[in-house]
Design a protein around this motif. Sequence first.
Motif, PDB file in Angstrom:
ATOM      1  N   ILE A  28       0.940  -1.273   0.133  1.00 32.16           N
ATOM      2  CA  ILE A  28       0.134  -0.042   0.000  1.00 32.16           C
ATOM      3  C   ILE A  28       1.090   1.309   0.016  1.00 32.16           C
ATOM      4  N   SER A  29       1.919   1.280   0.855  1.00 29.60           N
ATOM      5  CA  SER A  29       2.695   2.413   0.780  1.00 29.60           C
ATOM      6  C   SER A  29       3.542   2.581  -0.491  1.00 29.60           C
ATOM      7  N   LEU A  30       3.947   1.489  -1.175  1.00 27.03           N
ATOM      8  CA  LEU A  30       4.585   1.612  -2.341  1.00 27.03           C
ATOM      9  C   LEU A  30       3.760   2.121  -3.467  1.00 27.03           C
ATOM     10  N   SER A  34       4.399   5.279  -6.179  1.00 31.26           N
ATOM     11  CA  SER A  34       5.052   4.891  -7.617  1.00 31.26           C
ATOM     12  C   SER A  34       4.226   5.382  -8.685  1.00 31.26           C
ATOM     13  N   ALA A  35       5.066   5.772  -9.866  1.00 30.38           N
ATOM     14  CA  ALA A  35       4.714   6.373 -11.008  1.00 30.38           C
ATOM     15  C   ALA A  35       4.502   5.508 -11.965  1.00 30.38           C
ATOM     16  N   LYS A  72      -8.047   7.265  -7.626  1.00 27.79           N
ATOM     17  CA  LYS A  72      -8.378   8.802  -7.906  1.00 27.79           C
ATOM     18  C   LYS A  72      -7.548   9.238  -9.235  1.00 27.79           C
ATOM     19  N   ASP A  73      -6.430   8.466  -9.415  1.00 26.21           N
ATOM     20  CA  ASP A  73      -5.546   8.827 -10.632  1.00 26.21           C
ATOM     21  C   ASP A  73      -5.159   7.869 -11.439  1.00 26.21           C
ATOM     22  N   VAL A  74      -5.510   6.704 -11.284  1.00 25.81           N
ATOM     23  CA  VAL A  74      -5.132   5.430 -12.191  1.00 25.81           C
ATOM     24  C   VAL A  74      -6.570   4.868 -12.674  1.00 25.81           C
ATOM     25  N   LYS A  75      -6.635   5.219 -13.939  1.00 27.61           N
ATOM     26  CA  LYS A  75      -7.912   4.970 -14.566  1.00 27.61           C
ATOM     27  C   LYS A  75      -8.131   3.313 -14.661  1.00 27.61           C
ATOM     28  N   GLY A  76      -9.317   2.926 -14.438  1.00 28.91           N
ATOM     29  CA  GLY A  76      -9.834   1.686 -14.716  1.00 28.91           C
ATOM     30  C   GLY A  76      -9.861   0.742 -13.520  1.00 28.91           C
ATOM     31  N   LEU A  77      -9.274   1.267 -12.380  1.00 27.04           N
ATOM     32  CA  LEU A  77      -9.368   0.604 -11.200  1.00 27.04           C
ATOM     33  C   LEU A  77     -10.865   0.430 -10.678  1.00 27.04           C
ATOM     34  N   GLY A  78     -11.053  -0.217 -11.307  1.00 22.62           N
ATOM     35  CA  GLY A  78     -12.058  -0.518 -10.491  1.00 22.62           C
ATOM     36  C   GLY A  78     -12.729  -0.452  -9.459  1.00 22.62           C
TER      37      GLY A  78
END
Length: 204
Positions: A28-30, A34-35, A72-78
Amino acid sequence: MSGGPTVRRQCQFVPETALSEDECKEAISLMKHSADEDIVKNKMKLTFDYRRNMILDPQQSCNILFEFPRFKDVKGLGRRKPGKVSASQAEKHLVVFKKSGTSIQEHLDAITTSSQPYLLAVGARKNAVHQFFIVLDKNAIPCRSTSCLGAFDELFKAHFVFGTSYNPMLRNMYTFIQTTVYNIDVGKVKESPRVAEVRVRLLH
């Protein structure tokens, strides 16, 4: 009769590797820093059980977007039983349109009451939307799809990802979509007579 997005159910997804609690916290921290989207998506899969237990715990579910901000910033996570709702009334609970260039954060800051997830559509005009967000708990989660149908698919699935109940004003519509389109909990979720009738006519 029990079914829908808030029900605890046996999950068919099994992570490739079972993580300990410490390993989950490390993952979770990573993810938070991570970018690399591939790394984030992989860690999301590995922490699925941990996240699902959080969602189903009433005392922890409100912290899900704090612990997993990459939604909130990686699209598609469901409630109260609603009466009949007109199409225009339903639309207001389903999608909100904002012109390109307006502040999304101002829209989020203006939310004063907790509400079920809905779509925030951003574009030059209502018929020229270039981005959709799912608004949940004063957070805007970007949709992967830029089409109305694709964004609605993500919105519907977000109820199950976050264990969120349907908007009472849209319950019959969502139940119809759930049982007829996605074939989820048919016979377990309470349907209105009209929803059940329409579903039977379409499938027979």
